[in-house]
Design a protein around this motif. Structure first.
Motif, PDB file in Angstrom:
ATOM      1  N   ARG A   1     -18.359  16.805  14.347  1.00  0.00           N
ATOM      2  CA  ARG A   1     -17.015  16.355  14.676  1.00  0.00           C
ATOM      3  C   ARG A   1     -16.100  17.571  14.635  1.00  0.00           C
ATOM      4  O   ARG A   1     -15.916  18.190  13.572  1.00  0.00           O
ATOM      5  CB  ARG A   1     -16.553  15.281  13.693  1.00  0.00           C
ATOM      6  N   CYS A   2     -15.543  17.939  15.773  1.00  0.00           N
ATOM      7  CA  CYS A   2     -14.733  19.153  15.904  1.00  0.00           C
ATOM      8  C   CYS A   2     -13.304  18.795  16.295  1.00  0.00           C
ATOM      9  O   CYS A   2     -13.082  18.178  17.333  1.00  0.00           O
ATOM     10  CB  CYS A   2     -15.326  20.083  16.975  1.00  0.00           C
ATOM     11  N   ARG A   3     -12.353  19.203  15.461  1.00  0.00           N
ATOM     12  CA  ARG A   3     -10.930  19.079  15.783  1.00  0.00           C
ATOM     13  C   ARG A   3     -10.389  20.497  15.907  1.00  0.00           C
ATOM     14  O   ARG A   3     -10.386  21.249  14.925  1.00  0.00           O
ATOM     15  CB  ARG A   3     -10.189  18.284  14.705  1.00  0.00           C
ATOM     16  N   ALA A   4      -9.958  20.872  17.112  1.00  0.00           N
ATOM     17  CA  ALA A   4      -9.605  22.270  17.395  1.00  0.00           C
ATOM     18  C   ALA A   4      -8.252  22.346  18.081  1.00  0.00           C
ATOM     19  O   ALA A   4      -7.743  21.358  18.627  1.00  0.00           O
ATOM     20  CB  ALA A   4     -10.677  22.910  18.275  1.00  0.00           C
ATOM     21  N   SER A   5      -7.669  23.539  18.051  1.00  0.00           N
ATOM     22  CA  SER A   5      -6.450  23.788  18.818  1.00  0.00           C
ATOM     23  C   SER A   5      -6.433  25.247  19.251  1.00  0.00           C
ATOM     24  O   SER A   5      -7.036  26.114  18.615  1.00  0.00           O
ATOM     25  CB  SER A   5      -5.201  23.469  17.994  1.00  0.00           C
ATOM     26  N   LEU A   6      -5.761  25.503  20.362  1.00  0.00           N
ATOM     27  CA  LEU A   6      -5.566  26.853  20.884  1.00  0.00           C
ATOM     28  C   LEU A   6      -4.118  26.967  21.325  1.00  0.00           C
ATOM     29  O   LEU A   6      -3.691  26.270  22.248  1.00  0.00           O
ATOM     30  CB  LEU A   6      -6.510  27.138  22.048  1.00  0.00           C
ATOM     31  N   ARG A   7      -3.377  27.820  20.646  1.00  0.00           N
ATOM     32  CA  ARG A   7      -1.953  28.019  20.932  1.00  0.00           C
ATOM     33  C   ARG A   7      -1.196  26.696  20.952  1.00  0.00           C
ATOM     34  O   ARG A   7      -0.372  26.435  21.839  1.00  0.00           O
ATOM     35  CB  ARG A   7      -1.774  28.797  22.235  1.00  0.00           C
ATOM     36  N   GLY A   8      -1.536  25.845  19.993  1.00  0.00           N
ATOM     37  CA  GLY A   8      -0.825  24.587  19.823  1.00  0.00           C
ATOM     38  C   GLY A   8      -1.362  23.415  20.616  1.00  0.00           C
ATOM     39  O   GLY A   8      -0.938  22.278  20.393  1.00  0.00           O
TER      40      GLY A   8
END
Length: 304
Positions: free
Chosen positions: A186-193
């Motif tokens: 289970r992956c929760r990610a963000s890139l520059r918001g």
């Protein structure tokens, strides 16, 4: 305040300790006399580097493998990242120096340090659980992996390296592949918001600041340690035999378009695993999932 050389005498199957007498003479001739400290066990390099950075010593030169560089960098980062870090590769893998483009020769390493040209690289701040379940935090420069990658590095730590890095990783990989199982990630990610969430099935997942791990596996050819993003690569296959056959393509970087491979970028990520496996940081087995990872841009001055 002058510089410090931190030596892991056990690196490279003990080669770093056996040969350091000759290496020190070359260091003194090329860099001038420097203080030398030897590590006595896991984690000691972090403490030595932290204290040295707090007292203003620079550069702090790691002599050993990826794990030694990881410890020295972690100690400097703990202190605020003000000291420059140099590297003389004497270990088994040499994966982060491949990303940095450093030639694996003593004179080449010392020339880079003597030149004094710094490169600001990103670092990863991590929070995870130790094998006994207690909360931990730390840093990484190169790669964090979970699943098969963590099992391989745990086995490498208990495999003789007298024959070199290739046989050590090969033997460890065979044992790890037999023991590993596919994980539901289970992956929760963000890139520059910009946030995203996904669930993956994989034998291994790697969060990459650098491009190489496992003694030359080119797991993330697009990774740059100073671009403000991690490259995440998750790998799956129908079964273990298929994964073993496919994994040979990782050495050439020719695996990203294969079925079962997922790639995305982020600067923050939380990974949880329904059937938690051992994970590793920069080639050192440390704990288990879940893990939270945050990119700290241009956190470390490295001589490269």
């Amino acid at each position: 305040m002058g510089g410090l050389v931190i030596v892991n005498p056990n690196a490279g199957g003990g080669r770093a300790g056996r040969t350091f007498g000759g290496v020190r003479k070359v260091i003194d001739r090329r860099l001038g006399p420097m203080e030398v400290a030897f590590t006595s066990g896991p984690g000691h390099g972090v403490a030595i580097a932290r204290q040295a950075a707090q007292t203003g010593q620079s550069p702090i030169v790691a002599v050993g493998g990826d794990g030694t560089l990881h410890e020295v960098a972690s100690g400097v980062l703990d202190s605020g990242g003000t000291s420059a870090v140099g590297y003389v590769g004497q270990g088994t893998g040499g994966d982060f120096r491949r990303t940095l483009g450093l030639e694996h020769r003593l004179d080449a390493y010392l020339e880079v340090i003597a030149r004094g040209r710094e490169r600001r690289v990103d670092a990863g701040r991590i929070r995870y659980r130790a094998l006994d379940g207690t909360p931990q935090s730390g840093w990484f420069l190169n790669i964090v992996s979970a699943g098969l990658g963590g099992l391989v590095d745990r086995r490498v730590a208990h495999t003789t390296r007298a024959l070199g890095s290739g046989p050590a990783y090969f033997l460890a990989s065979l044992g790890a592949l037999a023991a590993c199982r596919r994980g539901r990630l289970r992956c929760r990610a963000s890139l520059r918001g910009q946030a995203s969430e996904r669930t993956l099935s994989a034998y291994m997942i790697a969060v990459c600041n650098g491009g190489f791990f496992g003694s030359g596996m080119h797991v993330a050819p697009m990774a740059q340690p100073d671009d403000g993003r991690f490259e995440v690569v998750a790998m799956d296959a129908p079964n273990k035999l298929a994964f073993a056959a496919f994994s040979r393509r990782i050495y050439t970087g020719n695996h990203l378009k294969a079925p079962g491979v997922v790639h995305f970028a982020c600067d923050r990520i939380t990974i949880d695993l329904e059937n938690a496996e051992v994970r590793d940081v920069d080639g050192e087995p440390l704990g288990q999932l879940p893990i939270e990872i945050e990119l700290v841009p241009q956190a470390l001055r490295i001589l490269a």
